[in-house]
Design a protein around this motif. Structure first.
Motif: not given
Length: 228
Positions: A109, A111, A145, A147, A149, A193, A197, A211-213, A216
């Motif tokens: 994952v 970020v 994945y 993320f 955010p 977050v 995960m 993935l966006r907010n 999440i």
């Protein structure tokens, strides 16, 4: 489940670390750090490592892992593109290659950030570099994945290491409950977050690759993942 966390001393890494320590399905948490964390827990094992571009010295400690939460990052402010690329792209790829060799079935994952551009056409340096890291990680033979955010409110003692961001979070802390009510899907927290995960690391998840907010928050609040 055994997980490894990079960037545990940072704001989002703090969320990933503590969500993992609280989760009953996680049996062990490894934290790769330059200096020891001021955290003790029966499940926590810390690996003090200096060179984030080369994991040869600790390769034998990276076996048997189920998930990596790669939260290591730095603000692009004041950095050249080469300097930012080294931390944001090169370090992440080095970790991913080392883990792919040691724990082949691991879920990675990464970020990134809202606005990252894998096409490389963005005028914003950070967006191009983050986007290239996303693209190169997804090309590796491992489950990954991304993320991305947007606004993340630090909770549970999480603190940004960037002074400008710390000031922003302090300024918005008082109105965070209102923002959460007005924009419930677009405002998240470091804890959410971390829980998201853990959700994507489980084999029965159906999460999108990026993935966006809103994604999440949906995962963090799903049955079985929501914090009690």
């Amino acid at each position: 489940m055994r997980v490894i966390v990079f960037g545990a001393s940072g704001m989002i890494g703090h969320g990933a670390l503590h969500a993992s320590l609280r989760d009953d399905t996680v049996s062990e948490v490894l934290a790769v750090v330059r200096t020891p964390l001021d955290v003790t827990h029966p499940k926590l094992r810390q690996i003090v490592h200096a060179d984030f571009a080369d994991y040869t010295a600790i390769q034998d400690r990276l076996t048997g892992l189920d998930a990596c939460f790669y939260c290591l990052g730095v603000s692009a402010m004041g950095l050249t593109e080469a300097e930012y690329t080294r931390v944001t792209h090169d370090y992440a790829l080095a970790a991913a290659h080392a883990l792919a060799g040691a724990s082949g079935d691991l879920t990675f994952v990464y970020v990134s950030g809202e606005g990252a551009d894998p096409s490389g056409k963005s005028r914003q340096m950070w967006a191009r570099v983050k986007g290239r890291a996303e693209k190169d990680l997804q090309a590796l033979p491992m489950t990954s994945y991304i993320f991305r955010p947007g606004f993340i409110q630090p909770v549970d003692g999480a603190v940004s290491r960037t002074p400008l961001y710390r000031g922003l979070y302090r300024a918005t802390a008082a109105v965070h409950p209102l923002l959460k009510r007005l924009f419930p899907r677009h405002i998240s927290t470091t804890d959410a977050v971390g829980r998201a995960m853990l959700a994507v690391a489980r084999p029965d998840n159906h999460a999108p690759a990026v993935l966006r907010n809103p994604d999440i928050n949906d995962l963090a609040n799903a049955r079985g993942y929501a914090r009690e």
